[in-house]
Design a protein around this motif. Structure first.
Motif, PDB file in Angstrom:
ATOM      1  N   LYS A  17      20.273  13.819   8.168  1.00 44.34           N
ATOM      2  CA  LYS A  17      18.809  13.858   8.144  1.00 44.34           C
ATOM      3  C   LYS A  17      18.228  13.810   9.551  1.00 44.34           C
ATOM      4  O   LYS A  17      17.248  14.499   9.853  1.00 44.34           O
ATOM      5  N   GLN A  63      13.672  26.223   6.580  1.00 47.60           N
ATOM      6  CA  GLN A  63      14.901  25.782   5.909  1.00 47.60           C
ATOM      7  C   GLN A  63      15.151  24.294   6.143  1.00 47.60           C
ATOM      8  O   GLN A  63      15.521  23.569   5.211  1.00 47.60           O
ATOM      9  N   ALA A  66      12.670  22.241   4.119  1.00 44.61           N
ATOM     10  CA  ALA A  66      13.024  22.285   2.696  1.00 44.61           C
ATOM     11  C   ALA A  66      14.225  21.381   2.422  1.00 44.61           C
ATOM     12  O   ALA A  66      14.265  20.664   1.407  1.00 44.61           O
ATOM     13  N   TRP A  67      15.219  21.412   3.312  1.00 42.45           N
ATOM     14  CA  TRP A  67      16.395  20.569   3.133  1.00 42.45           C
ATOM     15  C   TRP A  67      16.012  19.099   3.173  1.00 42.45           C
ATOM     16  O   TRP A  67      16.447  18.299   2.339  1.00 42.45           O
ATOM     17  N   ASP A  69      13.099  17.797   2.480  1.00 41.92           N
ATOM     18  CA  ASP A  69      12.302  17.489   1.297  1.00 41.92           C
ATOM     19  C   ASP A  69      13.178  17.184   0.079  1.00 41.92           C
ATOM     20  O   ASP A  69      12.820  16.346  -0.743  1.00 41.92           O
ATOM     21  N   LYS A  70      14.299  17.879  -0.038  1.00 47.82           N
ATOM     22  CA  LYS A  70      15.146  17.663  -1.216  1.00 47.82           C
ATOM     23  C   LYS A  70      16.225  16.601  -1.001  1.00 47.82           C
ATOM     24  O   LYS A  70      16.925  16.241  -1.932  1.00 47.82           O
ATOM     25  N   ASN A  71      16.357  16.137   0.210  1.00 47.64           N
ATOM     26  CA  ASN A  71      17.360  15.100   0.496  1.00 47.64           C
ATOM     27  C   ASN A  71      16.680  13.837   0.944  1.00 47.64           C
ATOM     28  O   ASN A  71      17.132  12.909   1.351  1.00 47.64           O
TER      29      ASN A  71
END
Length: 71
Positions: A17, A63, A66-67, A69-71
């Motif tokens: 992250k 990208q 988005a990554w 946001d989902k992690n």
């Protein structure tokens, strides 16, 4: 790496992250510099490179966001 750290960027204390979070302002800086070069630069090769930087790194910023946001 410390010189590129953006103090406004959230620190997760997670290598994945933190990498993604720090790459966003890094890429944004490249996009910002490329846009200035597009406006004032004269060398065709560098203008083409600037176009590619804006295109690719803008996509990579999306990208990364988005990554995160989902992690």
């Amino acid at each position: 790496m410390a010189a590129m750290m953006n103090s406004d960027t959230k620190v997760y204390n997670d290598i994945d992250k933190d990498y993604a979070a720090q790459m966003i302002p890094h890429h944004q800086s490249a996009v910002d510099m490329a846009k200035v070069y597009q406006k004032f630069g004269k060398e065709k090769e560098l203008l083409n490179l600037s176009d590619m930087i804006v295109q690719h790194q803008t996509s990579e910023i999306a990208q990364l966001k988005a990554w995160l946001d989902k992690n």
